[in-house]
Scaffold this motif. Structure first.
Motif: not given
Length: 174
Positions: A91-100, A104-109, A151-161
């Motif tokens: 897992p990477t991006a929102h599917s891995a720590p610390p964003l996991l 909550v996302a339907e699609q794992a990366y 690199r691949v997140g939506r705006p909220r994921e990019r902001r948190l990252a």
């Protein structure tokens, strides 16, 4: 170094690893081994990073502010990726720590990896051996997963990252 042709994706991983090792004595051959890169790749990567002023002249200290700005604003443009086919991987991006824990996302990366246990959309890692290097170093794994969220997140994921990476690289000095 004869000619500088710009940064390479593995240079970002080299810089993160150097940042994690900054307070200890390390050798480039050990850095290469831990990142599953050749010593030559690491040597040229360090020289490229020095040329780009992302490392000091000794090659042992990361210019944190410059590097952070590059990761936050340049990396998603210079080394973009798009989710691909469904594969088994790490897992990477929102599917891995610390964003996991926060997303909550339907699609794992995932980074494609035969040893991976999660099915998800393939994300091209910065270089092919990233999953192996990430398995060896939990802190590096988190930094690379946050980088993929940029690199691949939506705006909220990019902001948190972005917030988490900035805190780690600028404030906590890892």
């Amino acid at each position: 170094m004869r000619h500088h042709n710009g940064m390479r994706p593995q240079d970002v991983v080299i810089l993160f690893k150097i940042m994690l090792l900054e307070d200890s004595i390390w050798l480039s051959k050990n850095l290469a081994r831990s990142l599953f890169l050749s010593p030559t790749e690491v040597s040229f990567g360090i020289k490229r990073c020095q040329y780009a002023r992302l490392l000091d002249s000794t090659g042992h200290r990361v210019a944190r502010r410059t590097f952070t700005e590059f990761v936050l604003y340049g990396l998603p443009v210079v080394f973009p990726t798009q989710p691909g086919a469904q594969v088994r991987g790490l897992p990477t991006a929102h599917s891995a720590p610390p964003l996991l824990a926060q997303i909550v996302a339907e699609q794992a990366y995932v980074w494609p990896d035969a040893e991976g246990e999660v099915w998800g959309a393939a994300i091209t890692p910065l270089y092919p051996k990233v999953p192996q290097a990430a398995r060896e170093d939990a802190q590096l794994y988190e930094l690379l997963a946050l980088t993929d969220a940029l690199r691949v997140g939506r705006p909220r994921e990019r902001r948190l990252a972005s917030d988490m990476l900035s805190e780690i690289t600028l404030l906590n000095h890892v």
